[in-house]
Design a protein around this motif. Structure first.
Motif, PDB file in Angstrom:
ATOM      1  N   SER A  75       0.872  -1.169   0.000  1.00 19.31           N
ATOM      2  CA  SER A  75       0.000   0.000   0.000  1.00 19.31           C
ATOM      3  C   SER A  75       0.913   1.224   0.000  1.00 19.31           C
ATOM      4  O   SER A  75       1.776   1.354   0.875  1.00 19.31           O
ATOM      5  CB  SER A  75      -0.890   0.014   1.252  1.00 19.31           C
ATOM      6  N   ILE A  76       0.746   2.099  -1.003  1.00 19.57           N
ATOM      7  CA  ILE A  76       1.655   3.233  -1.115  1.00 19.57           C
ATOM      8  C   ILE A  76       0.930   4.550  -0.824  1.00 19.57           C
ATOM      9  O   ILE A  76      -0.300   4.607  -0.802  1.00 19.57           O
ATOM     10  CB  ILE A  76       2.304   3.293  -2.514  1.00 19.57           C
ATOM     11  N   ASP A  77       1.708   5.589  -0.581  1.00 19.08           N
ATOM     12  CA  ASP A  77       1.183   6.915  -0.283  1.00 19.08           C
ATOM     13  C   ASP A  77       0.728   7.554  -1.590  1.00 19.08           C
ATOM     14  O   ASP A  77       1.543   7.992  -2.411  1.00 19.08           O
ATOM     15  CB  ASP A  77       2.283   7.762   0.369  1.00 19.08           C
ATOM     16  N   HIS A  78      -0.588   7.616  -1.795  1.00 20.55           N
ATOM     17  CA  HIS A  78      -1.109   8.149  -3.040  1.00 20.55           C
ATOM     18  C   HIS A  78      -1.046   9.667  -3.113  1.00 20.55           C
ATOM     19  O   HIS A  78      -1.410  10.255  -4.147  1.00 20.55           O
ATOM     20  CB  HIS A  78      -2.550   7.660  -3.253  1.00 20.55           C
ATOM     21  N   ASN A  79      -0.583  10.293  -2.053  1.00 19.39           N
ATOM     22  CA  ASN A  79      -0.305  11.725  -2.122  1.00 19.39           C
ATOM     23  C   ASN A  79       1.058  11.995  -2.764  1.00 19.39           C
ATOM     24  O   ASN A  79       1.391  13.131  -3.083  1.00 19.39           O
ATOM     25  CB  ASN A  79      -0.317  12.344  -0.717  1.00 19.39           C
ATOM     26  N   LYS A  80       1.821  10.920  -2.940  1.00 19.06           N
ATOM     27  CA  LYS A  80       3.146  11.053  -3.559  1.00 19.06           C
ATOM     28  C   LYS A  80       3.226  10.378  -4.924  1.00 19.06           C
ATOM     29  O   LYS A  80       3.944  10.855  -5.804  1.00 19.06           O
ATOM     30  CB  LYS A  80       4.211  10.436  -2.646  1.00 19.06           C
ATOM     31  N   ALA A  81       2.541   9.263  -5.073  1.00 22.05           N
ATOM     32  CA  ALA A  81       2.707   8.489  -6.310  1.00 22.05           C
ATOM     33  C   ALA A  81       1.417   7.795  -6.711  1.00 22.05           C
ATOM     34  O   ALA A  81       0.623   7.386  -5.850  1.00 22.05           O
ATOM     35  CB  ALA A  81       3.825   7.454  -6.142  1.00 22.05           C
ATOM     36  N   LEU A  82       1.216   7.671  -8.014  1.00 15.92           N
ATOM     37  CA  LEU A  82       0.105   6.900  -8.565  1.00 15.92           C
ATOM     38  C   LEU A  82       0.562   5.461  -8.808  1.00 15.92           C
ATOM     39  O   LEU A  82       1.647   5.228  -9.357  1.00 15.92           O
ATOM     40  CB  LEU A  82      -0.369   7.508  -9.880  1.00 15.92           C
ATOM     41  N   SER A  83      -0.255   4.502  -8.422  1.00 16.25           N
ATOM     42  CA  SER A  83       0.101   3.098  -8.590  1.00 16.25           C
ATOM     43  C   SER A  83       0.389   2.769 -10.053  1.00 16.25           C
ATOM     44  O   SER A  83       1.332   2.043 -10.373  1.00 16.25           O
ATOM     45  CB  SER A  83      -1.022   2.196  -8.075  1.00 16.25           C
ATOM     46  N   LYS A  84      -0.418   3.304 -10.962  1.00 15.58           N
ATOM     47  CA  LYS A  84      -0.226   3.027 -12.378  1.00 15.58           C
ATOM     48  C   LYS A  84       1.129   3.536 -12.856  1.00 15.58           C
ATOM     49  O   LYS A  84       1.838   2.849 -13.614  1.00 15.58           O
ATOM     50  CB  LYS A  84      -1.350   3.669 -13.194  1.00 15.58           C
ATOM     51  N   PHE A  85       1.526   4.710 -12.402  1.00 15.27           N
ATOM     52  CA  PHE A  85       2.831   5.252 -12.795  1.00 15.27           C
ATOM     53  C   PHE A  85       3.966   4.367 -12.288  1.00 15.27           C
ATOM     54  O   PHE A  85       4.963   4.142 -12.987  1.00 15.27           O
ATOM     55  CB  PHE A  85       3.003   6.678 -12.265  1.00 15.27           C
ATOM     56  N   ILE A  86       3.804   3.835 -11.084  1.00 12.06           N
ATOM     57  CA  ILE A  86       4.849   2.958 -10.522  1.00 12.06           C
ATOM     58  C   ILE A  86       5.030   1.723 -11.402  1.00 12.06           C
ATOM     59  O   ILE A  86       6.155   1.257 -11.617  1.00 12.06           O
ATOM     60  CB  ILE A  86       4.502   2.546  -9.080  1.00 12.06           C
ATOM     61  N   THR A  87       3.939   1.190 -11.962  1.00 11.52           N
ATOM     62  CA  THR A  87       4.075   0.006 -12.827  1.00 11.52           C
ATOM     63  C   THR A  87       4.842   0.326 -14.105  1.00 11.52           C
ATOM     64  O   THR A  87       5.507  -0.551 -14.668  1.00 11.52           O
ATOM     65  CB  THR A  87       2.703  -0.597 -13.195  1.00 11.52           C
ATOM     66  N   TYR A  88       4.763   1.565 -14.577  1.00 11.11           N
ATOM     67  CA  TYR A  88       5.547   1.932 -15.756  1.00 11.11           C
ATOM     68  C   TYR A  88       7.038   1.817 -15.459  1.00 11.11           C
ATOM     69  O   TYR A  88       7.834   1.428 -16.325  1.00 11.11           O
ATOM     70  CB  TYR A  88       5.240   3.368 -16.187  1.00 11.11           C
ATOM     71  N   ILE A  89       7.412   2.147 -14.245  1.00 13.01           N
ATOM     72  CA  ILE A  89       8.823   2.098 -13.837  1.00 13.01           C
ATOM     73  C   ILE A  89       9.282   0.664 -13.607  1.00 13.01           C
ATOM     74  O   ILE A  89      10.385   0.272 -13.996  1.00 13.01           O
ATOM     75  CB  ILE A  89       9.039   2.929 -12.559  1.00 13.01           C
ATOM     76  N   THR A  90       8.415  -0.134 -12.974  1.00 10.24           N
ATOM     77  CA  THR A  90       8.847  -1.454 -12.497  1.00 10.24           C
ATOM     78  C   THR A  90       8.715  -2.571 -13.522  1.00 10.24           C
ATOM     79  O   THR A  90       9.404  -3.584 -13.412  1.00 10.24           O
ATOM     80  CB  THR A  90       8.033  -1.853 -11.250  1.00 10.24           C
ATOM     81  N   ASN A  91       7.829  -2.415 -14.494  1.00  8.41           N
ATOM     82  CA  ASN A  91       7.565  -3.527 -15.419  1.00  8.41           C
ATOM     83  C   ASN A  91       8.286  -3.397 -16.759  1.00  8.41           C
ATOM     84  O   ASN A  91       8.162  -4.267 -17.615  1.00  8.41           O
ATOM     85  CB  ASN A  91       6.059  -3.668 -15.662  1.00  8.41           C
ATOM     86  N   GLU A  92       9.028  -2.318 -16.959  1.00 14.47           N
ATOM     87  CA  GLU A  92       9.789  -2.135 -18.191  1.00 14.47           C
ATOM     88  C   GLU A  92      11.119  -1.457 -17.874  1.00 14.47           C
ATOM     89  O   GLU A  92      11.312  -0.908 -16.788  1.00 14.47           O
ATOM     90  CB  GLU A  92       9.013  -1.272 -19.204  1.00 14.47           C
ATOM     91  N   GLY A  93      12.017  -1.489 -18.810  1.00 13.10           N
ATOM     92  CA  GLY A  93      13.245  -0.712 -18.735  1.00 13.10           C
ATOM     93  C   GLY A  93      14.159  -1.051 -17.579  1.00 13.10           C
ATOM     94  O   GLY A  93      14.279  -2.203 -17.151  1.00 13.10           O
ATOM     95  N   GLU A  94      14.800  -0.013 -17.053  1.00 14.23           N
ATOM     96  CA  GLU A  94      15.801  -0.193 -16.005  1.00 14.23           C
ATOM     97  C   GLU A  94      15.197  -0.739 -14.712  1.00 14.23           C
ATOM     98  O   GLU A  94      15.840  -1.513 -14.000  1.00 14.23           O
ATOM     99  CB  GLU A  94      16.517   1.134 -15.723  1.00 14.23           C
ATOM    100  N   GLY A  95      13.967  -0.322 -14.400  1.00 20.39           N
ATOM    101  CA  GLY A  95      13.315  -0.830 -13.195  1.00 20.39           C
ATOM    102  C   GLY A  95      13.107  -2.333 -13.273  1.00 20.39           C
ATOM    103  O   GLY A  95      13.390  -3.067 -12.315  1.00 20.39           O
ATOM    104  N   ARG A  96      12.632  -2.796 -14.425  1.00 14.57           N
ATOM    105  CA  ARG A  96      12.429  -4.241 -14.604  1.00 14.57           C
ATOM    106  C   ARG A  96      13.766  -4.976 -14.577  1.00 14.57           C
ATOM    107  O   ARG A  96      13.879  -6.076 -14.012  1.00 14.57           O
ATOM    108  CB  ARG A  96      11.700  -4.489 -15.931  1.00 14.57           C
TER     109      ARG A  96
END
Length: 452
Positions: A309-330
């Motif tokens: 469960s993340i702080d939605h005042n700082k980050a959107l869950s959907k945006f986090i998946t862009y980082i984690t499921n592709e590229g350098e994050g993945r």
């Protein structure tokens, strides 16, 4: 059965020699590894001429199996019925394939194209077992519409031309999904690098620079899922498994319910916007994958997942998946996997340490909006491609059906009546083929009488 003028009906066994394949002894390694094609069903997946095969035979291996000359037509008759090909050199096949060595009086390409229409007949006539089988005897009875030889040449040439055009279209269509995959990857790369919203930031400079952060700084709560698979106290609750997701999207209809106590429900319940991370899986492509939970807050999750469960005042869950499921994050998450007994596992500590740059919440919202717009556009193209692929698949069979109803050569027949009747007609052709087959049959040896 209505036949075009000058045509006749026959059976495949009357038009050539039928040969059932055989596998050389695998106990003799010297049978394999030569230059002679050894055809298996997988070698016929794309049809056409067979230049190379996955397995090959030596001259020694070829001596122990039936041989096929060039321009033999191979047909799968066990399992996936009706896949076909044409040999280009001396070859052999395994026992799942029946082959036709066409009479020299026939155009072999005409016969090849006709056999490409036989799959429905083969499936209808197959033995009723767990594996579909058409034996040599049954295969020999396959009905064939035979055109006059001159018209066979016309049909084969037209089909080669038309089907080559269809194959060209199919090849271009088949390439599009990979193009769309690269497009989506480039969109996500632009999204997490800031390039996608560069113009937006020029008009919204007051929202500041992207800040470096660890994923752990966004977490309000986390935990591994429930491990038990049944219960006898409490109430039934849906416990999500990896089977309830496809391509990181929720699928419905096969949920599992487990009886949980109120304490367990509170501990393992999911809330809208939570992130589920695949904790363990046999595939490195799936382990460590992030999924946004978009549900009704009454479901739990199994121990194949870690919930964040993340702080939605700082980050959107959907945006986090862009980082984690592709590229350098993945790449980071894949490198963080530990492997044991064929299973790939990731832990919370490794996930928490993932570093990335985070824009303002307003810019994240704009990024998600743009990505979803572009992905919707790509999805629309992908669906149109699938529809086109389906039409092309049916187009091939439609062209073949027209050819063997005589429609592709109707004008040619009307202009060349002398080439389709009398000595040039199909009945006369079949008679020549039969006469040739009788002539080629070896005469039985006469036994010598013993003198008294």
């Amino acid at each position: 059965m209505n036949l075009p003028e000058g045509w006749a009906l026959s059976e495949i066994g009357e038009l050539g020699e039928i040969i059932t394949g055989k596998t050389p002894s695998t106990k003799v390694p010297e049978n394999f590894g030569g230059s002679i094609p050894f055809i298996k069903p997988g070698d016929l997946d794309h049809g056409g001429y067979i230049h190379f095969t996955a397995d090959t035979l030596t001259e020694l291996g070829l001596k122990s199996v039936p041989k096929l000359p060039p321009h033999s037509i191979t047909v799968t008759c066990i399992g996936n019925l009706g896949k076909i090909g044409i040999t280009t050199t001396e070859s052999a096949t395994n026992q799942q394939i029946n082959s036709v060595v066409p009479s020299r009086h026939l155009n072999y390409k005409f016969l090849y194209h006709y056999l490409a229409t036989l799959k429905p007949w083969l499936e209808q006539e197959a033995s009723a077992t767990t594996v579909a089988i058409i034996n040599k005897g049954k295969f020999s009875k396959a009905p064939i519409k035979v055109a006059p030889l001159a018209e066979q040449h016309q049909i084969a040439a037209k089909l080669d031309e038309l089907l080559a055009q269809v194959d060209s279209i199919k090849t271009r269509l088949d390439a599009i999904p990979n193009i769309l995959k690269r497009f989506r990857q480039s969109v996500l790369a632009a999204a997490v690098s800031g390039k996608l919203t560069e113009d937006w930031r020029n008009d919204h400079s007051e929202f500041g620079e992207w800040k470096a952060i660890n994923f752990g700084n966004l977490i309000l709560d986390s935990g591994n899922g429930i491990s038990k698979r049944s219960g006898n106290q409490g109430r039934d609750v849906t416990v999500l498994r990896l089977a309830d997701f496809k391509n990181a999207m929720r699928v419905h209809g096969n949920e599992r319910k487990i009886t949980l106590t109120e304490k367990e429900i509170q501990k393992y319940r999911l809330e809208n916007g939570d992130l589920l991370v695949v904790r363990v899986n046999g595939s490195v492509e799936i382990a460590g994958l992030f999924i946004v939970y978009d549900g009704n807050d009454t479901e739990a999750y199994c121990d194949h997942f870690i919930r964040f469960s993340i702080d939605h005042n700082k980050a959107l869950s959907k945006f986090i998946t862009y980082i984690t499921n592709e590229g350098e994050g993945r790449k980071y998450l894949r490198n963080s996997l530990s492997t044991s007994a064929g299973q790939n596992t990731i832990n919370q500590k490794s996930i928490n340490a993932l570093q990335f740059r985070l824009p303002s919440l307003l810019e994240q919202t704009e990024i998600v909006h743009r990505v979803e717009q572009l992905f919707t556009y790509a999805d629309h193209i992908e669906q149109r491609v699938k529809d086109s692929q389906s039409r092309v698949k049916h187009l091939t069979q439609s062209i073949l059906a027209k050819a063997f109803r005589g429609e592709l050569t109707a004008d040619w027949r009307s202009q060349n009546p002398d080439l389709i009747n009398g000595e040039n007609g199909a009945e006369a052709l079949l008679a020549r083929i039969q006469a040739g087959r009788v002539k080629e049959k070896p005469k039985p040896k006469l036994k010598k009488k013993l003198k008294a």
